[in-house]
Design a protein around this motif. Sequence first.
Motif, PDB file in Angstrom:
ATOM      1  N   LEU A 116     -21.206   3.108  -2.944  1.00  0.00           N
ATOM      2  CA  LEU A 116     -20.248   2.495  -2.025  1.00  0.00           C
ATOM      3  C   LEU A 116     -20.774   1.159  -1.500  1.00  0.00           C
ATOM      4  O   LEU A 116     -20.053   0.151  -1.482  1.00  0.00           O
ATOM      5  N   VAL A 117     -22.041   1.145  -1.101  1.00  0.00           N
ATOM      6  CA  VAL A 117     -22.650  -0.071  -0.548  1.00  0.00           C
ATOM      7  C   VAL A 117     -22.739  -1.168  -1.605  1.00  0.00           C
ATOM      8  O   VAL A 117     -22.397  -2.325  -1.352  1.00  0.00           O
ATOM      9  N   PHE A 120     -19.234  -2.386  -2.710  1.00  0.00           N
ATOM     10  CA  PHE A 120     -18.391  -2.892  -1.626  1.00  0.00           C
ATOM     11  C   PHE A 120     -18.101  -4.391  -1.733  1.00  0.00           C
ATOM     12  O   PHE A 120     -16.945  -4.805  -1.502  1.00  0.00           O
ATOM     13  N   SER A 123     -15.269  -4.906  -4.112  1.00  0.00           N
ATOM     14  CA  SER A 123     -14.038  -4.330  -3.562  1.00  0.00           C
ATOM     15  C   SER A 123     -13.469  -5.216  -2.470  1.00  0.00           C
ATOM     16  O   SER A 123     -12.263  -5.484  -2.421  1.00  0.00           O
ATOM     17  N   PHE A 124     -14.340  -5.683  -1.591  1.00  0.00           N
ATOM     18  CA  PHE A 124     -13.894  -6.529  -0.487  1.00  0.00           C
ATOM     19  C   PHE A 124     -13.385  -7.874  -1.010  1.00  0.00           C
ATOM     20  O   PHE A 124     -12.376  -8.403  -0.512  1.00  0.00           O
ATOM     21  N   TYR A 127      -9.954  -7.326  -2.371  1.00  0.00           N
ATOM     22  CA  TYR A 127      -9.007  -7.203  -1.254  1.00  0.00           C
ATOM     23  C   TYR A 127      -8.697  -8.565  -0.645  1.00  0.00           C
ATOM     24  O   TYR A 127      -7.531  -8.894  -0.387  1.00  0.00           O
ATOM     25  N   TRP A 143      -7.328  -0.947   5.387  1.00  0.00           N
ATOM     26  CA  TRP A 143      -7.994  -0.977   4.083  1.00  0.00           C
ATOM     27  C   TRP A 143      -9.293  -0.177   4.115  1.00  0.00           C
ATOM     28  O   TRP A 143      -9.583   0.595   3.201  1.00  0.00           O
ATOM     29  N   MET A 144     -10.068  -0.332   5.176  1.00  0.00           N
ATOM     30  CA  MET A 144     -11.321   0.413   5.324  1.00  0.00           C
ATOM     31  C   MET A 144     -11.046   1.908   5.448  1.00  0.00           C
ATOM     32  O   MET A 144     -11.808   2.731   4.921  1.00  0.00           O
ATOM     33  N   LYS A 147     -10.551   3.155   2.065  1.00  0.00           N
ATOM     34  CA  LYS A 147     -11.839   3.201   1.366  1.00  0.00           C
ATOM     35  C   LYS A 147     -12.628   4.450   1.761  1.00  0.00           C
ATOM     36  O   LYS A 147     -13.253   5.098   0.906  1.00  0.00           O
ATOM     37  N   PHE A 151     -13.718   7.584  -0.503  1.00  0.00           N
ATOM     38  CA  PHE A 151     -15.104   8.048  -0.597  1.00  0.00           C
ATOM     39  C   PHE A 151     -15.190   9.562  -0.486  1.00  0.00           C
ATOM     40  O   PHE A 151     -15.827  10.226  -1.313  1.00  0.00           O
TER      41      PHE A 151
END
Length: 425
Positions: A116-117, A120, A123-124, A127, A143-144, A147, A151
């Motif tokens: 995820l980290v 990210f 992904s960001f 977006y 959006w978060m 996410k 997860f």
Amino acid sequence: MIRKWAMRAIIAYLLFGIAIFLYLFYWADTSIPEALKGTSADPATFLNGRELELSEEYSRIRNLMFFLATPYEWLFYYLVLILGLSAIFENSAKHISKFFVVRNAIYLFWLSFASLVVMFPLSFLSYTISKSYNISTQVFSAWMKDKLIDFWVQYATMLVVVTVLYALMRKFKRRWWLAAWVVSIPFSIIMMFIQPVVIDPLYNDFYPLKDKQLEAKILAIAKEANIPANHVYEVDMSTKTNSLNAYVTGVGSNSRIVLWDTTLERLSDDEILFIMAHEMGHYVEKHIYKGIAGYLLLSFVGLWLTAKLLDKWISKRGKDWKVEKLTNIGSLPAFLLITSILLFVASPLTNWVSRYQETRADTYAIKMTHDKEAGIKTFQSLTKSGLSQVNPPLLVKIFRYEHPTMLERINRIEDYKIDDTSSED
């Protein structure tokens, strides 16, 4: 040696990224064939100059993001292995609990969190790009939230899959892949049943279609297609996107006909009926069941290949990665890396099959509605709302497109002879 291989992997990724960038922005041809210029398939006939420019810009960036994301995931799994992070996650789990399931849960959490980290930023960026081109309408907090839901849904699903997979590896030393394939069959079917009623509502609010006259028209063609649906649902997507969509999901009694509210707001009833006829074409053509059969065949071959490659890889590199044997949960990144590569390699074939099925569904929609104008306007509206390329580069079509290009879809409708088919029907 470890640093050497890590640097090689990073350099290979950067060189690949540069090559893809040059291909998409400088080498690829996205022009409209001369014979189709001025026709309804030519974006210059339904997009203004600014929209044409934006569609090219946005599509190139999105395609670049697509081609960068998958190898980036491979690089992550590879570095987790060769830098010994997988072994560290596994040892951490061993120190906390002696129970197999708990160890798996702890290891998978650390691996999922690290993924995820690391993923990210991409992904960001994706977006942010969608927001800047007015495709996404979603605020950052929402959006978060999606996410985080992603997860935990993926974590829970993967925990079940991984726990069963490694239990089978321990029990069936040589034929674990075959046992895993057999177990995957009922699991996949169960997921198809629970997806529309359990998972989808976690992300969006679904409610009965407010326009009862439109619902009656949709249910009428659904009845003609023998789809067991008593209601049409609309979903609030305008808070997330300006794109348009509609679909039929689930199987049997869990079948759902769903329309995005953006589609309801921007398309006419005739255009919506064309879209729904297309989606129902998938049901009539039994594409869901054919898709399951295709998935089972590919997963059989894929798991067999994964088992062969994983066994050789762990035998040769396991000590360097501090992964003693295949049945150690620390081998999971290698399993995920191999399966991801195989899926990417198989994507030209699976996408080709999908494009064939989409073509069949388009044909069904024309036969059912006898409305070429609605079909053409629908695809033009989809192009405009999503800033899509009408004629994408060849590599993009092969590796990314599950649908025919808009150029192909609009041109096919334009050339379709309704009178010939209607007389036969």
